[in-house]
Design an enzyme around this catalytic site. Structure first.
Site, PDB file in Angstrom:
ATOM      1  N   HIS A   1      33.887  35.684  41.016  1.00 16.19           N
ATOM      2  CA  HIS A   1      35.217  35.896  41.387  1.00 16.19           C
ATOM      3  C   HIS A   1      35.344  37.454  42.051  1.00 16.19           C
ATOM      4  O   HIS A   1      36.069  37.799  42.910  1.00 16.19           O
ATOM      5  CB  HIS A   1      36.413  35.696  40.413  1.00 16.19           C
ATOM      6  CG  HIS A   1      37.568  36.044  40.581  1.00 16.19           C
ATOM      7  ND1 HIS A   1      38.526  35.309  40.936  1.00 16.19           N
ATOM      8  CD2 HIS A   1      38.271  37.333  40.742  1.00 16.19           C
ATOM      9  CE1 HIS A   1      39.754  35.740  41.155  1.00 16.19           C
ATOM     10  NE2 HIS A   1      39.643  37.186  41.135  1.00 16.19           N
ATOM     11  N   GLU A   2      35.122  38.484  41.151  1.00 18.74           N
ATOM     12  CA  GLU A   2      35.177  39.860  41.579  1.00 18.74           C
ATOM     13  C   GLU A   2      34.409  40.065  42.731  1.00 18.74           C
ATOM     14  O   GLU A   2      34.956  40.986  43.513  1.00 18.74           O
ATOM     15  CB  GLU A   2      34.780  40.676  40.376  1.00 18.74           C
ATOM     16  CG  GLU A   2      35.966  40.740  39.055  1.00 18.74           C
ATOM     17  CD  GLU A   2      37.341  40.789  39.481  1.00 18.74           C
ATOM     18  OE1 GLU A   2      37.670  41.608  40.527  1.00 18.74           O
ATOM     19  OE2 GLU A   2      38.041  40.284  38.950  1.00 18.74           O
TER      20      GLU A   2
ATOM     21  N   HIS B   1      36.282  39.677  45.772  1.00 23.83           N
ATOM     22  CA  HIS B   1      37.103  40.893  46.064  1.00 23.83           C
ATOM     23  C   HIS B   1      35.939  41.756  47.025  1.00 23.83           C
ATOM     24  O   HIS B   1      36.649  42.357  47.977  1.00 23.83           O
ATOM     25  CB  HIS B   1      37.569  41.546  44.887  1.00 23.83           C
ATOM     26  CG  HIS B   1      38.715  40.688  44.217  1.00 23.83           C
ATOM     27  ND1 HIS B   1      39.932  40.548  45.068  1.00 23.83           N
ATOM     28  CD2 HIS B   1      39.104  40.335  43.156  1.00 23.83           C
ATOM     29  CE1 HIS B   1      40.945  39.890  44.415  1.00 23.83           C
ATOM     30  NE2 HIS B   1      40.272  39.799  43.070  1.00 23.83           N
TER      31      HIS B   1
ATOM     32  N   HIS C   1      35.550  40.873  50.434  1.00 24.73           N
ATOM     33  CA  HIS C   1      36.626  41.062  51.236  1.00 24.73           C
ATOM     34  C   HIS C   1      36.840  42.534  51.805  1.00 24.73           C
ATOM     35  O   HIS C   1      37.173  42.832  52.790  1.00 24.73           O
ATOM     36  CB  HIS C   1      37.942  40.849  50.464  1.00 24.73           C
ATOM     37  CG  HIS C   1      39.335  40.419  51.101  1.00 24.73           C
ATOM     38  ND1 HIS C   1      40.494  40.041  50.511  1.00 24.73           N
ATOM     39  CD2 HIS C   1      39.454  40.623  52.549  1.00 24.73           C
ATOM     40  CE1 HIS C   1      41.269  39.848  51.773  1.00 24.73           C
ATOM     41  NE2 HIS C   1      40.747  40.163  52.695  1.00 24.73           N
TER      42      HIS C   1
END
Length: 700
Positions: A487-488, A491, A494
């Site tokens: 999940h991290e 980021h 991104h």
């Protein structure tokens, strides 16, 4: 790579200060080998002064307004402040010290005043409005990213009080300064309270069921604080991971009680007074700007648009989620030897859940952990998926310094061909272990943001809170930690794959209820059979996880969704309850905080004692210490996009470079340079649909 347009630092900043000039390290990585605590404050203060001087020059420029002398000049301004502040605000939650916290206390109101001085500058507003008016009249042809920048700047001016009377602007400045200080205070109290709440076990028999490496980590944590025994440190959320393993019911109850009591125990680390003042001042702030309450103010600049839309979604999901949780509780009660009507204590849920997983799916977290070793998960899971999708490769750079010895630096290369190094894209810093100086949870930060205008490439950081084993011991994960790592890193992608001109539009500079979307999509690759089989390898024998275990894990994903959805929705609804109050509706006594919470959960239909909120009010850092006030709904809102995108991947062949390239170019690379829902529609070919989310969560 560093900026080629650097403004000279103010003369009163010591040239020896590491922030006085751009870092000479690759990609502008701050040189943490020479940065000291005492460097931050003077650099930030000098950066504020330089930034204000730059803005003053823009606002008073006698030349006719142009994109170059207004928008581009604004985007180039504040570079000294940016590099010092980003380094400081990365280190503060990751490796805090009393000195860093003192700096925050002094600087918080100054940061607020600095933002207000720019956002309430009528001269600057007039220049941007002149560009907006010229574009609307057809006299100025703006490129799409520039037009969107003008639109967002005009919204920012309005939401910052540009239209208020001078007296109301003064009031707004006072509110902003106080709110910023209170948020910092909440974070400090929360970190200290979490350390204080850690459970010390002195009888090893009470740790029965806890794995040997987890015990070793707890032993090391106790020794680090000068204590004799085993210290079970608090994670940020209510439900602690160790509860799944501890066989002793009394120890489980100690841990659960300590977790849920944080912030409401009296003393200097009690957060109730702070959160009440925050809720009241935020409500006042919103009304001053013409909004009904803080939630309305927050959502007006998000993709959701209105609190009615947020309330409708959360209200639609809650009854089915709680019904699922109650069915799961009945199953757990049977396993525990009771009647389904007996209920399940919150402290026992995870332990009994493991028993059900063993009975129903033949799954056991303790048995899985030897196959989930951190290095394999990182390199053969997280990094491998990024390579297959986006052509990225990662080379560790031990020669480059982090801000703490635990921090690892990786150089990221783009579009690598077999046997070729590829093109340098940026840096990824991994800070994965918990420590007393780090706040709980997991998050991503940027030390350098990508911008073609400034010629800068990204430097991003992921923080997790994995218990560190003793030296030379492997780090074995539970499955939740695996998905958190993916999940991290979503980021991080991104930020790393941003390809925009203006730094204010880079990477994760998107609405709060969109920013979680790419990270949630990246979780899917932890479950992708090809990736899962790659990293799920026994750390001693090298044997892959048994194929039937992998198949069973994939088949069991729907189990437990009642619990996870309910605990999340309870927190999201609690956030809305606090922030849909007017100033006079906010409780006035600390003794009213927990009763207010209980009433809010009951009114929303999520008051299920077996499944308390993921965060209670008193340790809800996302909304009282972080940037998610009235925005915690963002995770489920973003998950609508996420689930629909997972379906898009499945419809188009799954884990392929072609799909990864489309996701990268149409969405990740665009950052905040256009309406993010336009980016989504460009990828998906239509607006998002909620059905895939309902199916994933077992809510149909």
């Amino acid at each position: 790579m560093t900026s080629t347009h650097e403004t000279t630092a103010p003369a009163d900043l010591d040239p020896a200060n590491p922030f006085a000039a751009p870092s000479a390290l690759p990609y502008g990585l701050p040189d943490f080998s020479v940065i000291r605590e005492e460097h931050y404050e003077p650099a930030i203060l000098a950066g504020m002064a330089a930034h204000r001087a730059e803005v003053e020059a823009i606002a008073t420029n006698p030349e006719p307004v142009t994109v170059e002398n207004t928008l581009v000049a604004l985007e180039r301004s504040g570079q000294l402040l940016g590099r010092a502040a980003r380094a400081y605000f990365n280190q503060l939650p990751s490796d805090s010290t009393p000195g860093l916290e003192d700096i925050q206390e002094r600087l918080a109101p100054l940061f607020s005043a600095h933002r207000d001085a720019i956002n309430m500058d009528a001269r600057l507003h007039e220049r941007v409005r002149a560009l907006a008016d010229a574009a609307e009249a057809g006299d100025l042809d703006l490129e799409p990213d520039t037009a969107y920048l003008v639109e967002k700047l005009m919204t920012q001016f309005k939401r910052s009080g540009i239209a208020l009377s001078p007296g109301d602007q003064d009031t707004l400045r006072e509110l902003n300064a106080r709110i910023t200080s209170l948020e910092a205070s909440f974070g400090r109290k929360l970190l200290a309270g979490a350390n204080e709440a850690s459970v010390l076990v002195t009888d090893e028999a009470e740790l029965a069921g806890l794995s040997a490496d987890a015990r070793a980590g707890a032993r090391a944590a106790a020794a680090a604080r000068g204590q004799d025994g085993w210290l079970l440190e608090m994670q940020l959320f209510t439900h602690q991971n160790v509860l799944a393993s501890l066989q002793d019911a009394a120890t489980r109850e100690r841990v659960q009680s300590a977790s849920m009591a944080r912030g409401a125990t009296g003393g200097e680390n009690d957060t109730r007074e702070v959160l009440l003042e925050l809720a009241r001042l935020r409500a006042h702030h919103a009304q001053l700007l013409g909004y009904e309450h803080h939630a309305a103010y927050t959502v007006a600049d998000a993709t959701a648009g209105t609190t009615a839309a947020v309330n409708e979604m959360l209200g639609r999901l809650a009854p089915a989620a709680v019904a699922n949780a109650r069915r799961e509780a009945a199953d757990l009660a049977r396993v525990g030897g009771g009647s389904p009507s007996d209920g399940v204590a919150a402290a026992d849920w995870s332990f009994l859940n493991e028993a059900v997983r063993k009975e129903r799916f033949n799954l056991d977290d303790a048995a899985l952990r030897p196959y989930l070793e951190l290095e394999r998960v990182l390199h053969d899971g997280v990094f491998k998926a990024a390579g297959l999708l986006f052509g990225l490769s990662f080379v560790e750079r031990p020669d480059l310094p982090g801000y703490h010895p635990d921090v690892r630096v990786f150089e990221v290369f783009d579009a690598v061909e077999p046997g070729e190094p590829g093109t340098g894209l940026g840096l990824f810093l991994a800070d994965l272990y918990t420590r007393e100086s780090k706040r709980g949870g997991a998050w991503m930060d940027s030390l350098v943001v990508q911008s073609t205008l400034l010629g800068e490439q990204p430097v991003v950081v992921n923080n997790l809170n994995i218990v560190k084993p003793p030296a030379d011991e492997p780090t074995l994960l539970v499955w939740d930690e695996v998905t958190t790592l993916f999940h991290e890193f979503g980021h991080a992608l991104h930020g790393l794959l941003s390809d925009v001109r203006y730094p204010s539009q880079s990477g994760t500079a998107v609405p709060r209820d969109f920013v979680e979307y790419p990270s949630q999509v990246n979780e899917m690759w932890s479950w992708e059979p090809q990736i899962l089989r790659s990293f799920a390898v026994h750390h001693v024998t090298g044997e892959p996880m048994p194929a039937e275990w992998v198949d069973t894990m994939l088949a069991s994903r729907i189990w437990g969704e009642g619990f996870s959805t309910t605990e999340y929705l309870a927190a999201a609804l609690l956030d809305q309850a606090w922030h849909q109050l007017t100033p006079d509706q906010v409780p006035t006594s600390v003794e009213d905080v927990l009763p207010f919470e209980a009433a809010a959960l009951a009114a929303a239909g999520v008051d299920f004692a077996s499944v308390p909120p993921r965060y209670r009010s008193t340790y809800f850092n996302h909304i009282f210490g972080g940037g998610y006030s009235a925005g915690y709904y963002s995770y489920i809102w973003s998950e609508v996009l996420d689930a629909d995108t997972v379906q898009w991947y499945a419809e188009n062949g799954g884990l392929t470079r072609e799909n990864g390239e489309a996701f990268r170019r149409k969405l990740l690379a665009r950052g905040g340079s256009q309406d993010p829902l336009v980016s989504f529609a460009d990828l998906r070919g239509r607006a998002a649909e909620i059905t895939p989310l309902l199916e994933r969560r077992g809510l149909v």
